[in-house]
Write a protein that holds these residues in place. Structure first.
Motif: not given
Ligand SMILES: [Cu+2]
Length: 128
Positions: A70, A105-106, A73-75
């Motif tokens: 992700n 980035y996660q 903005d958690n996209k």
């Protein structure tokens, strides 16, 4: 005698506890834990990586494992197929077909190791 009996019972219980604890920790060690990752956890990279690599302590089953990324903005980030390195089922490659823009980035991973145990975790890295 009563007191002697209960002492032996305690001793048996204590021994059983040690054996069970030993088995449990052996199983925990057999699970696939994340050992290395590129980009590294918490790293700040100056250019977009073209793939992520995740190295586990045990071989993993690709059909039951996944890695999600992700972005800012958690996209969700589009990733290529979950791939194992040739002749090394502990090394996972996640292609990134689209360059990553700057931001955090996660990476979230869920894997099933070859012994059938599930593990999961996550980490972040930043593209400058
Ligand atoms: Cu295991």
């Amino acid at each position: 005698m009563m007191s002697h009996k209960s002492t032996s019972t305690l001793r048996i219980l204590a021994t059983a506890g040690v054996v069970l604890f030993g088995l449990a920790s052996q199983q925990a060690m057999a699970h696939a834990h994340l050992k290395t990752e590129t980009p590294a956890a918490n790293a700040v990279v100056t250019s977009s990586p073209t793939e992520l690599t995740l190295g586990f302590s045990e071989g993993v089953e690709p059909s039951f494992s996944k890695v999600e990324v992700n972005g800012p903005d958690n996209k969700p980030v589009k990733t290529g197929a979950f791939t194992l390195a040739e002749k090394d089922n502990t090394q996972v490659l996640i292609p990134l077909p689209t360059p990553l823009t700057s931001g955090k980035y996660q990476v979230s991973w869920h894997v099933v190791s070859v012994d059938g145990h599930k593990t999961q975790g996550q980490y972040i890295f930043t593209v400058k």
